[in-house]
Write a protein that holds these residues in place. Structure first.
Motif, PDB file in Angstrom:
ATOM      1  N   THR A  29     -59.314  16.752 -18.769  1.00 47.67           N
ATOM      2  CA  THR A  29     -60.495  17.631 -18.743  1.00 47.67           C
ATOM      3  C   THR A  29     -61.414  17.335 -17.560  1.00 47.67           C
ATOM      4  O   THR A  29     -62.535  17.841 -17.506  1.00 47.67           O
ATOM      5  CB  THR A  29     -61.303  17.468 -20.051  1.00 47.67           C
ATOM      6  OG1 THR A  29     -61.595  16.076 -20.239  1.00 47.67           O
ATOM      7  CG2 THR A  29     -60.538  17.979 -21.252  1.00 47.67           C
ATOM      8  N   SER A  30     -60.929  16.503 -16.610  1.00 50.67           N
ATOM      9  CA  SER A  30     -61.814  16.133 -15.502  1.00 50.67           C
ATOM     10  C   SER A  30     -61.682  17.110 -14.340  1.00 50.67           C
ATOM     11  O   SER A  30     -60.687  17.128 -13.641  1.00 50.67           O
ATOM     12  CB  SER A  30     -61.517  14.707 -15.039  1.00 50.67           C
ATOM     13  OG  SER A  30     -60.179  14.604 -14.650  1.00 50.67           O
ATOM     14  N   HIS A  31     -62.689  17.941 -14.183  1.00 50.64           N
ATOM     15  CA  HIS A  31     -62.762  18.791 -12.991  1.00 50.64           C
ATOM     16  C   HIS A  31     -64.215  19.146 -12.731  1.00 50.64           C
ATOM     17  O   HIS A  31     -65.032  19.176 -13.650  1.00 50.64           O
ATOM     18  CB  HIS A  31     -61.895  20.048 -13.142  1.00 50.64           C
ATOM     19  CG  HIS A  31     -62.246  20.859 -14.337  1.00 50.64           C
ATOM     20  ND1 HIS A  31     -63.210  21.837 -14.330  1.00 50.64           N
ATOM     21  CD2 HIS A  31     -61.785  20.809 -15.603  1.00 50.64           C
ATOM     22  CE1 HIS A  31     -63.309  22.366 -15.539  1.00 50.64           C
ATOM     23  NE2 HIS A  31     -62.458  21.761 -16.339  1.00 50.64           N
ATOM     24  N   GLU A  32     -64.521  19.368 -11.486  1.00 52.20           N
ATOM     25  CA  GLU A  32     -65.898  19.714 -11.111  1.00 52.20           C
ATOM     26  C   GLU A  32     -65.858  20.532  -9.829  1.00 52.20           C
ATOM     27  O   GLU A  32     -65.063  20.265  -8.930  1.00 52.20           O
ATOM     28  CB  GLU A  32     -66.719  18.424 -10.890  1.00 52.20           C
ATOM     29  CG  GLU A  32     -68.202  18.701 -10.668  1.00 52.20           C
ATOM     30  CD  GLU A  32     -69.030  17.433 -10.480  1.00 52.20           C
ATOM     31  OE1 GLU A  32     -68.441  16.331 -10.467  1.00 52.20           O
ATOM     32  OE2 GLU A  32     -70.253  17.558 -10.330  1.00 52.20           O
ATOM     33  N   THR A  33     -66.728  21.549  -9.765  1.00 52.66           N
ATOM     34  CA  THR A  33     -66.794  22.361  -8.565  1.00 52.66           C
ATOM     35  C   THR A  33     -68.193  22.227  -7.968  1.00 52.66           C
ATOM     36  O   THR A  33     -69.188  22.365  -8.680  1.00 52.66           O
ATOM     37  CB  THR A  33     -66.500  23.834  -8.886  1.00 52.66           C
ATOM     38  OG1 THR A  33     -65.285  23.899  -9.635  1.00 52.66           O
ATOM     39  CG2 THR A  33     -66.356  24.663  -7.629  1.00 52.66           C
ATOM     40  N   VAL A  34     -68.250  21.917  -6.686  1.00 56.56           N
ATOM     41  CA  VAL A  34     -69.556  21.834  -6.023  1.00 56.56           C
ATOM     42  C   VAL A  34     -69.559  22.760  -4.807  1.00 56.56           C
ATOM     43  O   VAL A  34     -68.522  23.022  -4.204  1.00 56.56           O
ATOM     44  CB  VAL A  34     -69.893  20.391  -5.560  1.00 56.56           C
ATOM     45  CG1 VAL A  34     -70.374  19.541  -6.716  1.00 56.56           C
ATOM     46  CG2 VAL A  34     -68.712  19.747  -4.875  1.00 56.56           C
ATOM     47  N   THR A  35     -70.728  23.275  -4.489  1.00 53.12           N
ATOM     48  CA  THR A  35     -70.852  24.185  -3.345  1.00 53.12           C
ATOM     49  C   THR A  35     -71.857  23.588  -2.358  1.00 53.12           C
ATOM     50  O   THR A  35     -72.927  23.136  -2.740  1.00 53.12           O
ATOM     51  CB  THR A  35     -71.350  25.573  -3.819  1.00 53.12           C
ATOM     52  OG1 THR A  35     -70.624  25.931  -4.989  1.00 53.12           O
ATOM     53  CG2 THR A  35     -71.169  26.625  -2.749  1.00 53.12           C
ATOM     54  N   PHE A  36     -71.435  23.526  -1.080  1.00 48.48           N
ATOM     55  CA  PHE A  36     -72.339  23.036  -0.032  1.00 48.48           C
ATOM     56  C   PHE A  36     -72.824  24.219   0.799  1.00 48.48           C
ATOM     57  O   PHE A  36     -72.004  25.056   1.188  1.00 48.48           O
ATOM     58  CB  PHE A  36     -71.601  22.087   0.924  1.00 48.48           C
ATOM     59  CG  PHE A  36     -70.931  20.938   0.229  1.00 48.48           C
ATOM     60  CD1 PHE A  36     -71.674  19.874  -0.244  1.00 48.48           C
ATOM     61  CD2 PHE A  36     -69.543  20.929   0.051  1.00 48.48           C
ATOM     62  CE1 PHE A  36     -71.048  18.808  -0.875  1.00 48.48           C
ATOM     63  CE2 PHE A  36     -68.921  19.875  -0.578  1.00 48.48           C
ATOM     64  CZ  PHE A  36     -69.676  18.810  -1.044  1.00 48.48           C
ATOM     65  N   PHE A  37     -74.079  24.268   1.124  1.00 46.04           N
ATOM     66  CA  PHE A  37     -74.657  25.272   2.019  1.00 46.04           C
ATOM     67  C   PHE A  37     -74.259  26.691   1.602  1.00 46.04           C
ATOM     68  O   PHE A  37     -74.094  27.573   2.451  1.00 46.04           O
ATOM     69  CB  PHE A  37     -74.220  25.043   3.470  1.00 46.04           C
ATOM     70  CG  PHE A  37     -74.318  23.626   3.913  1.00 46.04           C
ATOM     71  CD1 PHE A  37     -75.542  22.966   3.929  1.00 46.04           C
ATOM     72  CD2 PHE A  37     -73.181  22.916   4.296  1.00 46.04           C
ATOM     73  CE1 PHE A  37     -75.639  21.627   4.325  1.00 46.04           C
ATOM     74  CE2 PHE A  37     -73.272  21.581   4.685  1.00 46.04           C
ATOM     75  CZ  PHE A  37     -74.504  20.938   4.707  1.00 46.04           C
TER      76      PHE A  37
END
Lengths: 166, 166
Positions: A29-37
């Motif tokens: 279950t380990s997932h992560e989405t990050v957005t830069f700029f």
């Protein structure tokens, strides 16, 4: 005597089962989405890293085996097979935990000589998940290792222990 | 009978000794320096990577143990200890090879999601060295695993084998 032996057999196996189940579930279950700029998007998920995928599969196998082992009768020849299977599971767990820890270490600290930057500052939640899975997997590994050394102690060092009951 | 048993004991142990010695030596000598655009200098050496350092140390320990094991008498109680030490060495070897293979895989293929570029195109000689060390370590691991399963087969599955000679 038989009852306390049964308890000594069951308790660590129950712990190993819960640990490997947690390790597999937390990793899966380990997932992560990050957005830069607002344009660059970085999605971290375990299935992108071969070592983490391997870790998940091994812990899933260990969970299934651990569940079956809980219900095996202690006083039969099946027990010899359990020792061999314990060894196989322990080897698989060591292998997957070592590979995943090596990758997780680079994720946390980076490896500047090769230009690999640490990513855990960006995907903190993902890194925490992976760390949790590794910790659970480590508890499972320690438990299987103790079970294995205990088996070897009672069989190889005291060979008469394995004589079939008359 | 005793002679052929001794040969069966010595041959794989000699192979394991040579394999782990080669693995440690090849890893210890793996370094390469490359210069880009006459200003950027990149030095790749095994001691910068914790996993490779661990691999070198474990194979060095396995070499020392493998050397001592060559001269141990087969027919004494020492042999029970050899089984336990074989297990410990096998576990250490699995762990170090898995960690190093995971890092070497990222070095070869990279891990684009995290921005980790492959480095093996730049430091080909270094990568070949590490690959050679891993291959030698793998041969050592396979040999120790076979020895271990053979020991368990002859002791746990056939307990009478371990009875002390009268």
């Amino acid at each position: 005597m038989i009852k306390s032996k049964r308890l000594f057999y069951l308790l660590p196996r129950l712990l190993a089962f819960v640990a490997t189940l947690s390790a597999a579930a937390v990793m899966a279950t380990s997932h992560e989405t990050v957005t830069f700029f607002a344009v660059m998007r970085f999605e971290a998920k375990y299935s992108d890293t071969p070592s983490f995928k391997y870790f998940m599969v091994v812990n899933a196998i260990a969970t299934v085996y651990g569940f079956i082992a809980l219900f095996l009768p202690l006083e039969t020849m099946v027990w010899s097979l359990v020792v061999v299977l314990d060894l196989v599971i322990t080897m698989l767990l060591i292998s997957s935990i070592s590979a995943s820890t090596a990758i997780a270490h680079v994720g946390k600290k980076g490896y500047s000589q090769a230009g690999w930057l640490p990513v855990c500052d960006q995907v903190t939640k993902y890194c925490d998940h992976v760390t949790g899975a590794l910790a659970a997997g480590f508890i499972g590994l320690i438990t299987y290792t103790i079970l294995l050394f205990y088996s070897i102690h009672t069989t190889i060092l005291h060979p008469l222990f394995t004589e079939k009951p008359r």
